[in-house]
Design an enzyme around this catalytic site. Structure first.
Site, PDB file in Angstrom:
ATOM      1  CD  GLU A 405      -1.774  -2.399   1.436  1.00  8.43           C
ATOM      2  OE1 GLU A 405      -2.652  -3.270   1.304  1.00  8.43           O
ATOM      3  OE2 GLU A 405      -0.606  -2.647   1.846  1.00  8.43           O
ATOM      4  CG  PHE A 428     -10.968  -4.953   3.220  1.00 12.08           C
ATOM      5  CD1 PHE A 428     -12.330  -5.147   3.399  1.00 12.08           C
ATOM      6  CD2 PHE A 428     -10.242  -5.933   2.557  1.00 12.08           C
ATOM      7  CE1 PHE A 428     -12.959  -6.282   2.921  1.00 12.08           C
ATOM      8  CE2 PHE A 428     -10.863  -7.071   2.072  1.00 12.08           C
ATOM      9  CZ  PHE A 428     -12.226  -7.251   2.245  1.00 12.08           C
ATOM     10  CB  ALA A 429     -11.165   1.640   4.910  1.00 10.55           C
ATOM     11  CG  ASP A 430     -10.150  -2.447   8.139  1.00 10.32           C
ATOM     12  OD1 ASP A 430     -10.549  -2.568   9.304  1.00 10.32           O
ATOM     13  OD2 ASP A 430     -10.929  -2.431   7.161  1.00 10.32           O
ATOM     14  CG  PHE A 431      -5.889  -3.919   4.032  1.00 10.49           C
ATOM     15  CD1 PHE A 431      -6.144  -4.404   5.304  1.00 10.49           C
ATOM     16  CD2 PHE A 431      -6.178  -4.738   2.948  1.00 10.49           C
ATOM     17  CE1 PHE A 431      -6.692  -5.672   5.502  1.00 10.49           C
ATOM     18  CE2 PHE A 431      -6.714  -6.008   3.126  1.00 10.49           C
ATOM     19  CZ  PHE A 431      -6.973  -6.474   4.412  1.00 10.49           C
ATOM     20  CG  HIS A 472     -11.063  -7.667   6.586  1.00 10.22           C
ATOM     21  ND1 HIS A 472     -10.353  -8.427   7.475  1.00 10.22           N
ATOM     22  CD2 HIS A 472     -10.478  -7.849   5.373  1.00 10.22           C
ATOM     23  CE1 HIS A 472      -9.378  -9.066   6.833  1.00 10.22           C
ATOM     24  NE2 HIS A 472      -9.435  -8.727   5.558  1.00 10.22           N
TER      25      HIS A 472
END
Length: 666
Positions: A405, A428-431, A472
């Protein structure tokens, strides 16, 4: 005639003319004389800090002279020779170091933390590693434009321990990007010797693991550096690919002047002083009768005169007068929003379909727009938003990425520097945590620092309600609303998602575009079939009433709608914020002044969320209008659990109705 000592560096003149050799010497001499002057000024307190490149001039000068003037170079602290060889006026450099208006950052950043499109130089940030991925983005732009250009980027040996280094090399190798990675191995990362930094014989060996050609060069030998890099650059222009070069050199002064060099053994210092790139090359040129004392003296006199003249003009320039308006206006690049109204033809779309259609139509509108992300090409992304895109737009513009990322956000920044828009999908926004640094420190700050826009949209599939667990399911918008320079968009409906995504891509500033996964396939709406835009900073009034103002966004909008449908006697203004940065403060304040009560609903946990700032704003602006305290409703102060009954307990949805009624009964 001076005493000519034998050179400690073995030079091979190659096919270089005397004129070319003298140019190499002059270009090394100039940064050395500037540095010597700066060290005096530092002791006099006339500049604030200095990172010395004395003893490393051959690398900066050799690499810069080997590249064409229109090819980008991404230097670091000790690469003054890059700036001087590109012939940046010394007046501007000195103004930069003194924090004057004629510098490159309007007094907002120091030393070499700046870039300039005029000279095709992109300066570093203190986190070091991100510029490697940015170089990948510039190199990718060169590849897409098929212009035959090479990009060169610098790192110290210390920076090669950062994850950004490895991610950037891997991306460059996978995509065969025309970039030269230059490692200046100068012995120490601040005070840490190389023996404590890596456990391989040569850093160049790391290239093998990424399938990259690598070379080791004597970084103090200007002829070897210049001719080898020139040859490699010409080869890359014909056959694009990355190359890694480790330059062996030494840092003969402190990391910065205040730190000193007491940790360096004296015999090691003496050894490298004997390998000084300028003194040795000077001796070589004298021995070959290419350089004479008169020519040498004329060079020194010319450079010193230029230094003195530039210093005089820089000192004469007035100090910057602080202006809040000027500072705030430069956080974002100005965006001339153009409204594109939809036609009357509509069709029912789910949220996910509206995002896909909006993205596709933007790809059609912007012919060079690039989208990047994991599994987004043939597979169509884990949510199938880009399904079929490869067939229409090709793999150059719809790019699968490795799992990296940080490097991909940096690559997007490099594309922006080269004038190409991009959309990055976080699976996923978490990543985004793995790419957090370039988002908040590079994308967010570039325009404020040196007026370089970061024309990047980061798509953020987010939110709970789908039993995906702690990694996630986050809705992490508050990380970014806190950061000046970023715009944050969070639609709740298909219509808004399509129009706001088009605007996000048109906007030259970095935009975090949140897409709630639980709404992807559960929310449907009639949406115009053609391309249209919706302005940022304009909230939507979904319901109007007199008793209370409900302020929310994302999934919270649908929770609030459901609550009001179940309680038709509640007369409420329901505001869907749609964009969190910029925020429609006027709509919020006017509504609360009318109703006298406000409740703010967010899916995120309570502390530090957007609701806290909205509450504070309302207490400061509407206190005299309030009939009750502002109420915040948010999810539990825990990570997001997996199993349904725990997730239901976690979410704010289950407590909103009771909180709303309690506020009305206050």
């Amino acid at each position: 005639m001076p005493t000519i000592t034998k050179s400690n560096i073995a030079y091979d003149k190659r096919n270089l003319s005397d004129k070319a050799l003298l140019k190499l010497y002059y270009n090394m001499l100039k940064p050395r004389l500037i540095e010597e002057k700066m060290l005096i000024l530092l002791r006099q307190g006339k500049i604030s800090k200095w990172f010395s490149g004395i003893g490393q001039e051959a690398i900066s000068v050799g690499v810069t002279m080997a590249l064409k003037p229109n090819e980008y170079i991404l230097p670091m602290h000790r690469n003054l020779g890059v700036f001087t060889t590109r012939e940046i006026p010394l007046h501007r450099l000195f103004c930069q170091w003194q924090g004057k208006a004629s510098g490159f950052t309007k007094g907002r950043d120091r030393s070499f933390h700046f870039g300039t499109q005029e000279y095709n130089i992109v300066g570093m940030i203190s986190h070091l590693g991100p510029q490697l991925g940015v170089a990948d983005g510039i190199a990718l732009a060169n590849l897409l434009k098929n212009n035959g250009n090479v990009t060169a980027v610098f790192s110290g040996e210390g920076g090669t321990s950062e994850g950004d280094f490895h991610e950037a090399l891997n991306v460059a190798s996978v995509w065969q990007l025309p970039v030269i990675f230059c490692i200046e191995n100068n012995g120490y990362g601040l005070s840490t010797p190389t023996s404590e930094q890596y456990n391989c014989k040569h850093l160049a060996d790391r290239g093998k693991g990424y399938g990259i050609e690598s070379f080791i060069l004597d970084g103090n030998n200007i002829i070897e550096t210049y001719t080898k890099v020139q040859k490699l650059a010409e080869s890359i222009r014909k056959r694009p690919r990355p190359i890694l070069i480790e330059f062996k050199t030494f840092r003969r002064r402190g990391h910065e002047e205040a730190s000193g060099t007491k940790y360096v053994p004296q015999e090691l210092m003496d050894e490298w002083e004997a390998k000084d790139p300028i003194e040795n090359f000077r001796s070589f040129l004298f021995s070959k009768k290419i350089l004479s004392q008169s020519i040498d003296e004329s060079y020194i006199a010319k450079i010193k005169s230029e230094i003195d003249s530039a210093l005089t003009s820089a000192y004469a320039e007035p100090k910057i007068i602080p202006s809040e308006t000027a500072e705030l206006n430069d956080v974002y690049k100005s965006f001339d929003y153009k409204e594109v109204r939809p036609n009357n033809e509509t069709k029912e779309l789910r949220l996910i379909d509206a995002i896909s259609e909006g993205l596709k139509q933007s790809m059609q509108k912007h012919q060079d727009l690039v989208i990047m992300g994991q599994d987004i090409a043939e597979y169509g992304g884990v949510f199938k938003i880009t399904e079929g895109f490869v067939e229409e737009f090709g793999k150059d513009r719809v790019r699968n990425t490795p799992i990296c990322e940080s490097a991909i956000v940096e690559t997007a920044m490099g594309l922006s520097i080269s004038g190409i828009k991009s959309v990055v999908e976080m699976q996923f926004a978490d990543f985004v945590t793995s790419g957090f640094n370039p988002v908040v420190n590079y994308l967010a700050k570039s325009h404020y620092r040196w007026q370089q826009e970061a024309d990047v949209v980061v798509r953020m599939p987010c939110g709970a309600g789908v039993a995906a667990g702690p990694f996630h399911s986050q809705t992490n918008e508050a990380w970014f609303t806190k950061t000046p320079g970023l715009k944050v968009v969070y639609p709740a409906f298909p219509y808004d998602a399509k129009g706001l995504l088009a605007t996000a891509i048109n906007d030259p500033n970095p935009v975090l575009f949140f897409e709630h996964k639980a709404l992807y396939r559960s929310i449907k709406q009639e949406v115009p079939t053609d391309y249209f835009t919706i302005p940022f900073g304009k909230a939507a009034f979904l319901k109007e009433g007199e008793a209370v103002t409900i302020i929310t966004y994302g999934a919270g909008v649908h929770w609030a709608l459901e609550t009001l449908e179940n309680n038709p006697d509640i007369s409420a203004d329901l505001i869907d914020l749609r964009t969190l940065q910029p925020l429609d403060k006027e709509a919020i304040i006017n509504s609360v002044k009318k109703t006298g009560r406000a409740i703010i609903l967010q899916e995120d946990s309570l502390f530090g969320g957007i609701a806290s700032d909205l509450s504070a704003m309302l207490m400061e602006t509407c206190f005299q209008y309030l009939d009750a305290p502002v109420k915040r409703v948010a999810s539990m102060e825990t990570p997001i659990p997996f199993i349904g009954q725990l997730e239901d307990q976690y979410l704010a949805k289950g407590k909103f109705e009771a909180c709303l009624k309690a506020l009305l009964n206050y």
